[in-house]
Motif scaffolding. Structure first.
Motif, PDB file in Angstrom:
ATOM      1  N   UNK A  16     104.239  -2.746  29.030  1.00 46.12           N
ATOM      2  CA  UNK A  16     104.697  -1.692  28.129  1.00 46.12           C
ATOM      3  C   UNK A  16     106.185  -1.856  27.784  1.00 46.12           C
ATOM      4  N   UNK A  17     106.891  -2.579  28.648  1.00 41.24           N
ATOM      5  CA  UNK A  17     108.331  -2.769  28.413  1.00 41.24           C
ATOM      6  C   UNK A  17     108.627  -3.899  27.426  1.00 41.24           C
ATOM      7  N   UNK A  18     107.591  -4.653  27.059  1.00 41.25           N
ATOM      8  CA  UNK A  18     107.839  -5.895  26.312  1.00 41.25           C
ATOM      9  C   UNK A  18     108.461  -5.675  24.933  1.00 41.25           C
ATOM     10  N   UNK A  19     108.059  -4.614  24.265  1.00 45.70           N
ATOM     11  CA  UNK A  19     108.612  -4.377  22.914  1.00 45.70           C
ATOM     12  C   UNK A  19     110.116  -4.136  22.945  1.00 45.70           C
ATOM     13  N   UNK A  20     110.554  -3.115  23.732  1.00 45.37           N
ATOM     14  CA  UNK A  20     112.012  -2.921  23.793  1.00 45.37           C
ATOM     15  C   UNK A  20     112.750  -4.143  24.322  1.00 45.37           C
ATOM     16  N   UNK A  21     112.110  -4.894  25.221  1.00 50.24           N
ATOM     17  CA  UNK A  21     112.769  -6.097  25.763  1.00 50.24           C
ATOM     18  C   UNK A  21     112.996  -7.110  24.644  1.00 50.24           C
ATOM     19  N   UNK A  22     111.960  -7.317  23.819  1.00 49.69           N
ATOM     20  CA  UNK A  22     112.088  -8.277  22.715  1.00 49.69           C
ATOM     21  C   UNK A  22     113.217  -7.853  21.785  1.00 49.69           C
ATOM     22  N   UNK A 103     116.246 -14.985  30.597  1.00 50.32           N
ATOM     23  CA  UNK A 103     115.360 -14.959  31.773  1.00 50.32           C
ATOM     24  C   UNK A 103     113.908 -15.000  31.327  1.00 50.32           C
ATOM     25  N   UNK A 104     113.006 -15.240  32.294  1.00 51.15           N
ATOM     26  CA  UNK A 104     111.574 -15.154  32.004  1.00 51.15           C
ATOM     27  C   UNK A 104     111.195 -13.684  31.816  1.00 51.15           C
ATOM     28  N   UNK A 105     110.027 -13.449  31.198  1.00 52.34           N
ATOM     29  CA  UNK A 105     109.652 -12.093  30.835  1.00 52.34           C
ATOM     30  C   UNK A 105     109.484 -11.174  32.066  1.00 52.34           C
ATOM     31  N   UNK A 109     111.618  -7.710  32.697  1.00 52.81           N
ATOM     32  CA  UNK A 109     111.074  -6.351  32.889  1.00 52.81           C
ATOM     33  C   UNK A 109     111.813  -5.656  34.031  1.00 52.81           C
ATOM     34  N   UNK A 110     111.978  -6.372  35.140  1.00 52.34           N
ATOM     35  CA  UNK A 110     112.703  -5.777  36.271  1.00 52.34           C
ATOM     36  C   UNK A 110     114.164  -5.530  35.869  1.00 52.34           C
ATOM     37  N   UNK A 111     114.736  -6.501  35.142  1.00 55.66           N
ATOM     38  CA  UNK A 111     116.132  -6.363  34.710  1.00 55.66           C
ATOM     39  C   UNK A 111     116.339  -5.169  33.785  1.00 55.66           C
ATOM     40  N   UNK A 112     115.326  -4.885  32.963  1.00 52.61           N
ATOM     41  CA  UNK A 112     115.424  -3.763  32.022  1.00 52.61           C
ATOM     42  C   UNK A 112     115.521  -2.432  32.784  1.00 52.61           C
ATOM     43  N   UNK A 113     114.691  -2.265  33.821  1.00 50.30           N
ATOM     44  CA  UNK A 113     114.734  -1.018  34.600  1.00 50.30           C
ATOM     45  C   UNK A 113     116.022  -0.957  35.420  1.00 50.30           C
TER      46      UNK A 113
END
Ligand code: FES
Length: 288
Positions: A16-22, A103-105, A109-113
């Motif tokens: 679910x985090x992939x969109x904002x991450x991109x 970084x890898x995806x 995700x962990x980095x985003x949180x």
């Protein structure tokens, strides 16, 4: 109550985090093109990522401020520490975002949180500063305590990212443990194409071998940044020397000695000395 590591592992798989991450990743890459500014943020001049060193300032200041609050220390000192911590998150966030964008995806995700936790902590401590300045000391202390709780959760995820998922660690092969001392045969010079990087196996080690008019250059093939296959990278000329640019995130290493020319990698790529015998056999040994 799930264990912290279980939560961190769930975040790794949180698509679910992939969109904002991109979106954020694209913005960071656009704002920070490869070059000396990006290299400085990655920590290339220091030989290790700059972010872990810089996060100590906000975390240290905020922890000290909350301890002063708990043990009825000086309010003025607590205020100075909270303010220093809030200022300290600017360089910490800049270096962290630069590293995060390459970084890898699952790591992102962990980095985003992690980033979100530290952002909320920064807001809570800013609110604490305002409340203290307005004379509402009790409210300011409560906001500081909440901020420290949030920053500690973020720090746990930062540790998971670095120590469990290997972000910022050196991923190159440990050449000194995997190859014997002295010269070793690699193969006939005639088997190496000129001007093109190829992969060769040497015991447990995978090597990038590049034959040029001035000799044979050999680097460990596993990129120091995140283990990308360097033999698939582009051969470029940087600062007057032949270099290889990693196909995954563009780290650039000098072929002659593995020195980092551009990040995100910060650790030197292991390299080998080579010589060609009279019979046309290429020999190599790890460069000290
Ligand atoms: S794996 Fe990231 S630059 Fe090589």
């Amino acid at each position: 109550m799930p264990r912290p590591v279980t939560i961190a592992e769930r975040i790794e798989r949180a698509h679910i985090l992939d969109r904002p991450i991109t979106a954020l990743s694209r913005t960071v890459v656009r704002a920070l093109p490869a070059g000396s500014r990006a290299d400085a943020l990655h920590g290339v001049p220091f030989g290790q990522p700059a972010h872990p060193a810089l996060v100590r300032l906000p975390l240290g200041c905020w922890t000290s401020a909350v301890l002063l609050d708990v043990f009825r220390g000086s309010e003025r000192a607590a205020r100075v520490l909270v303010a220093a911590g809030v200022l300290g998150i600017v360089p910490a966030a800049a270096t962290g975002l630069a590293d995060w964008s390459a970084l890898h995806r699952d790591q992102q995700r962990v980095g985003m949180i992690h980033l979100g936790c530290q952002g909320v902590a920064g807001l809570l401590f800013s609110g604490s500063l305002l409340a203290r300045a307005g004379g509402r000391h009790g409210y300011g202390k409560a906001l500081s305590a909440a901020g420290l709780l949030c920053a500690s959760g973020g720090a746990y995820l930062g540790g998971h990212l670095a120590l469990r998922l290997g972000a910022g660690a050196n991923h190159a092969d440990q050449v000194s443990h995997l190859s014997g001392l002295g010269w070793h045969d690699l193969g006939p010079l005639s088997s190496l194409p000129e001007g093109r990087a190829v992969r060769r196996q040497f015991g447990y080690l995978s090597l990038l071998v590049y034959r040029s008019p001035d000799g044979v250059h050999v680097l460990s093939d596993r990129c120091a940044h995140l283990g990308g296959p360097l033999h698939q990278g582009r051969i470029v000329t940087e600062r007057g020397g032949a270099c290889v640019a990693c196909p995954w995130h563009g780290s650039t290493f000098r072929l002659a000695d593995g020195r980092v020319v551009h990040g995100p990698a910060t650790a030197r790529q292991p390299s080998f000395e080579t010589r060609v015998t009279k019979g046309g056999l290429v020999q190599l040994r790890p460069r000290p």
